[in-house]
Design a protein around this motif. Structure first.
Motif, mmCIF file in Angstrom:
data_model
loop_
_atom_site.group_PDB
_atom_site.id
_atom_site.type_symbol
_atom_site.label_atom_id
_atom_site.label_comp_id
_atom_site.label_asym_id
_atom_site.label_seq_id
_atom_site.Cartn_x
_atom_site.Cartn_y
_atom_site.Cartn_z
ATOM 1 N N GLU A 67 -43.470 15.049 -15.903
ATOM 2 C CA GLU A 67 -42.328 15.197 -14.758
ATOM 3 C C GLU A 67 -41.045 14.405 -14.770
ATOM 4 O OE1 GLU A 67 -44.356 13.522 -11.793
ATOM 5 O OE2 GLU A 67 -45.831 15.226 -11.277
ATOM 6 N N ARG A 215 -39.828 16.143 -10.746
ATOM 7 C CA ARG A 215 -40.417 17.612 -10.635
ATOM 8 C C ARG A 215 -41.605 17.796 -11.971
ATOM 9 N NH1 ARG A 215 -36.237 21.091 -8.090
ATOM 10 N NH2 ARG A 215 -37.802 22.696 -8.533
ATOM 11 N N LEU A 217 -43.058 20.051 -14.592
ATOM 12 C CA LEU A 217 -42.162 20.714 -15.617
ATOM 13 C C LEU A 217 -43.248 21.725 -16.232
ATOM 14 C CD1 LEU A 217 -39.795 18.024 -17.076
ATOM 15 C CD2 LEU A 217 -39.491 19.638 -15.381
ATOM 16 N N LEU A 246 -38.376 16.919 -24.795
ATOM 17 C CA LEU A 246 -37.723 17.033 -23.400
ATOM 18 C C LEU A 246 -36.430 16.286 -23.407
ATOM 19 C CD1 LEU A 246 -40.336 16.224 -20.817
ATOM 20 C CD2 LEU A 246 -38.965 18.095 -20.885
ATOM 21 N N PRO A 262 -33.750 19.162 -16.384
ATOM 22 C CA PRO A 262 -34.591 18.773 -17.424
ATOM 23 C C PRO A 262 -34.770 20.173 -18.031
ATOM 24 C CG PRO A 262 -35.855 18.020 -15.511
ATOM 25 C CD PRO A 262 -34.721 18.758 -15.001
ATOM 26 N N TRP A 264 -36.689 21.636 -22.183
ATOM 27 C CA TRP A 264 -37.348 21.521 -23.506
ATOM 28 C C TRP A 264 -36.352 22.042 -24.465
ATOM 29 C CZ3 TRP A 264 -41.562 18.831 -24.564
ATOM 30 C CH2 TRP A 264 -42.591 18.545 -23.575
ATOM 31 N N ASP A 282 -35.171 26.083 -19.700
ATOM 32 C CA ASP A 282 -35.010 25.085 -18.412
ATOM 33 C C ASP A 282 -36.632 24.928 -18.216
ATOM 34 O OD1 ASP A 282 -35.194 24.638 -15.604
ATOM 35 O OD2 ASP A 282 -33.497 25.608 -15.558
ATOM 36 N N ALA A 283 -36.719 23.537 -18.154
ATOM 37 C CA ALA A 283 -38.400 23.080 -17.876
ATOM 38 C C ALA A 283 -38.724 23.146 -16.722
ATOM 39 C CB ALA A 283 -38.409 21.500 -18.383
ATOM 40 N N ILE A 284 -37.860 23.518 -15.633
ATOM 41 C CA ILE A 284 -38.337 23.795 -14.177
ATOM 42 C C ILE A 284 -38.475 25.400 -13.977
ATOM 43 C CG2 ILE A 284 -37.689 23.588 -11.676
ATOM 44 C CD1 ILE A 284 -36.170 21.053 -12.328
#
Length: 295
Positions: A67, A215, A217, A246, A262, A264, A282-284
């Motif tokens: 997160e 959030r 991820l 991250l 966030p 990766w 995009d980690a979201i």
């Protein structure tokens, strides 16, 4: 002229061409087709390994969902306003705020890098941070750049600004520090053949504030699935994934504020051509936002 014959030839050509394209797309997984048992699940990590792709021992693959919060900061002209403090350098700053500098003479680096050493040790970076980055005649706010890695192909040290998980700038003792991975807050130091510092490029960001609650991820396994299922990011068979970390990337840029999400960052090395490539996911949302060849 026999137009009907020409039409038939063209029709056959386009049919064969379409079949060829369809074959390529299926081979690269563009349609996500699976002709195996529908109850079985494709393992992208294993698929990569079967193709010969290697994973560094430092890369941890799992289904854990970390997160992080969305961050916000304001645009600045910090590098321009403090440029006069830099000494023995020829500098320029472009309209995007990127500072480029070349030293009048090489700056000696008391570190272990060389022809036989291709990694920057923690001791090396501690020396650089204490003797180089903290020196205001060399860099502007250099002490804020704490996340580092080394590209031996370019003889380049990349050092990034970091934030803690809450958003504010952190010191090197905080293991929760997260780097700004998109190039908007980093120093790239170029070394000569003697591994002394000859020039650098610097970008800078003002401190960040958390915009909202953290959030959930995507996991590292999901990141690999995203990369493997896209034709333009599918890794070549000679690749070695050297790190998965991250970080943050700038998703919105205005005159009043910047938003950082966030991401990766997957860094892999190609043995065939010596290239080091960075892929930001995009980690979201789980989509690729940037792919850069670093060499």
């Amino acid at each position: 002229m026999d137009f009907k014959r020409i039409q038939i030839i063209l029709l056959v050509f386009f049919i064969m061409f379409d079949i060829f394209l369809a074959y390529l797309l299926v081979e690269r997984g563009a349609f996500g087709l699976n002709f195996q048992d529908p109850t079985s699940q494709i393992n992208p990590v294993q698929e990569m390994k079967d193709r010969g792709i290697k994973f560094s021992s430092a890369v941890e693959m799992n289904d854990n969902a970390p997160e992080l919060a969305v961050l916000k900061n304001t645009p600045n002209n910090e590098l321009w306003s403090k440029r006069q403090q830099l000494q023995n350098q020829n500098i320029s700053i472009d309209p995007n705020g990127v500072l480029v500098s070349e030293f009048s003479s090489p700056v000696e680096m008391d570190i272990s890098l060389g022809e036989e050493t291709h990694s920057l040790t923690s001791e090396d970076f501690a020396w650089i941070h204490e003797n180089i980055l903290k020196d205001p005649t060399y860099f502007i706010n250099g002490e804020l750049y704490l996340n580092h890695w080394y590209s031996p192909q370019e003889r380049m040290i990349i050092i990034r600004m970091v934030t803690k998980r809450g958003g504010s700038l952190e010191d090197s003792s905080m293991k929760s520090a997260v780097p700004i991975s998109d190039g908007t807050a980093e120093i790239r130091i170029l070394l000569d053949e003697n591994y002394d510092m000859v020039s650098y490029m610097q970008t800078y960001q003002d401190p960040f504030v958390r915009l909202e609650d953290q959030r959930k991820l995507i996991s590292t396994n999901e990141v690999i699935a995203v990369i493997e299922n896209r034709i333009d990011t599918t890794l070549p068979n000679d690749a070695e994934i050297v790190s998965m970390t991250l970080g943050y990337f700038r998703s919105v840029e205005t005159k009043q504020f910047n938003l950082y999400l966030p991401a990766w960052e997957v860094i892999y090395y190609r043995k065939e051509n010596g290239q080091t490539v960075s892929v930001l996911v995009d980690a979201i949302k789980g989509n690729v936002v940037n792919t850069k060849t670093k060499t």
